[in-house]
Every structure is written in C-alpha cells, then in structure tokens.
Design an enzyme around this catalytic site. Structure first.
Site, mmCIF file in Angstrom:
data_model
loop_
_atom_site.group_PDB
_atom_site.id
_atom_site.type_symbol
_atom_site.label_atom_id
_atom_site.label_comp_id
_atom_site.label_asym_id
_atom_site.label_seq_id
_atom_site.Cartn_x
_atom_site.Cartn_y
_atom_site.Cartn_z
ATOM 1 N N ASP A 110 0.864 -1.179 0.000
ATOM 2 C CA ASP A 110 0.000 0.000 0.000
ATOM 3 C C ASP A 110 0.905 1.235 0.000
ATOM 4 O OD1 ASP A 110 -1.725 2.207 0.982
ATOM 5 O OD2 ASP A 110 -3.182 0.616 1.294
ATOM 6 N N HIS A 118 -10.191 -4.147 -3.430
ATOM 7 C CA HIS A 118 -8.857 -4.440 -2.904
ATOM 8 C C HIS A 118 -8.944 -4.840 -1.441
ATOM 9 C CE1 HIS A 118 -9.478 -0.038 -2.621
ATOM 10 N NE2 HIS A 118 -8.703 -0.045 -1.545
ATOM 11 N N LEU A 119 -8.273 -5.938 -1.140
ATOM 12 C CA LEU A 119 -8.184 -6.458 0.220
ATOM 13 C C LEU A 119 -6.974 -5.831 0.898
ATOM 14 C CD1 LEU A 119 -8.969 -8.779 2.368
ATOM 15 C CD2 LEU A 119 -7.010 -9.955 1.380
ATOM 16 N N HIS A 120 -7.183 -5.256 2.083
ATOM 17 C CA HIS A 120 -6.081 -4.750 2.888
ATOM 18 C C HIS A 120 -5.591 -5.872 3.787
ATOM 19 C CE1 HIS A 120 -6.565 -0.387 2.086
ATOM 20 N NE2 HIS A 120 -7.826 -0.733 1.859
#
Length: 148
Positions: free
Chosen positions: A38, A106-108
């Site tokens: 990120d 989107h997966l954090h």
C-alpha cells in the site's frame, strides 16, 4: 457498473497495475490476483490484494464473482513471507463505499494490528465503521446474496 472484462478499465490505476502497465513492485501474483505494498501504509506491514478482473468494490460483489478466500490466502501468504509471525494480530478486509480510495476491489492485509496508530485504527481497526472483514463479506454474501 460492477465487473468489467479481464483487461479492466483503462483509467483504473489498479487495472493498470494488474496488467503490468506501471512500475509497481508486484510481490505475489497468480492468474486471478496481484499483491503489492500500500502506498499509504496504515501499519508496519500493509499490502493490497486485488483481482485482475475489475470489480468496483465489495458492495458490487455477488456470491460467485471473485474468490474471496483466495484473496484472503494471498493476504496471509504475503504477511508470512514478510516474517509476520503472529497471524492473530492482523487485519484482513475491505473499505465500504464511499470510503474506498480506489474504485477497484482491494483487500487490505495489515500487521501488526495492535501497533496501528489511532488514525489507522479508525480506518482499519475492528471498530471501524467503514472497514469490513473477509469473514463478514462472505457471511453477508451467503446470507443475503450481497454485501449490505
């Protein structure tokens, strides 16, 4: 506008990353998913896992759209690969619209969750109003056929 073709949407930055049209350092990838750091980390380890196919966000998901379990597994794999040993001290989830910074699912994957500062706790913590875990998304898809 939920899903688009495998090539994605031209002006979507995550579609460009998924199609290797940026200089983003791809850390993990397979036929369906891509993982990278990120750019505004909310924790010591903060990675994003995105589908190669464009999907706007978790609220546009239908039960058969995307392999969420595979996204979760890739999120765990990148944390393990980066020596995160306490997998009970992580956060895996999505932002609910309109709080999604990029309109591409989107997966954090964040760790350690216990060391996140207050701003990160508000954005990604377990009491965050706009962050939903993979488990909650899967549960809502199973129960309601969509994310509420």
């Amino acid at each position: 506008m939920g899903t688009q073709g495998a090539s994605g949407i031209e002006d979507c930055p995550f579609c460009q990353m998924a199609n290797n049209r940026t200089d983003t350092d791809i850390l993990l990838s397979d036929d369906e998913l891509v993982c990278f750091r990120d750019v505004k980390p909310g924790a010591t380890h903060h990675y994003l896992v995105i589908p190669r196919m464009h999907i706007d966000n978790c609220k546009t998901l239908k039960a058969a759209d995307i392999p969420l379990k595979q996204m979760e597994q890739m999120g765990r794999r990148i944390l393990e690969k980066n020596k995160v040993s306490d997998l009970d001290d992580i956060r895996l989830g999505f932002h609910l619209p309109p709080f999604s910074s990029v309109p591409h699912l989107h997966l954090h994957a964040l760790a350690p969750a216990s060391k996140m500062n207050l701003k990160s706790q508000l954005r990604y913590g377990q009491h965050s109003y706009w962050f939903i875990t993979v488990e909650k998304v899967l549960s809502q898809l199973k129960t309601h056929g969509k994310v509420k």
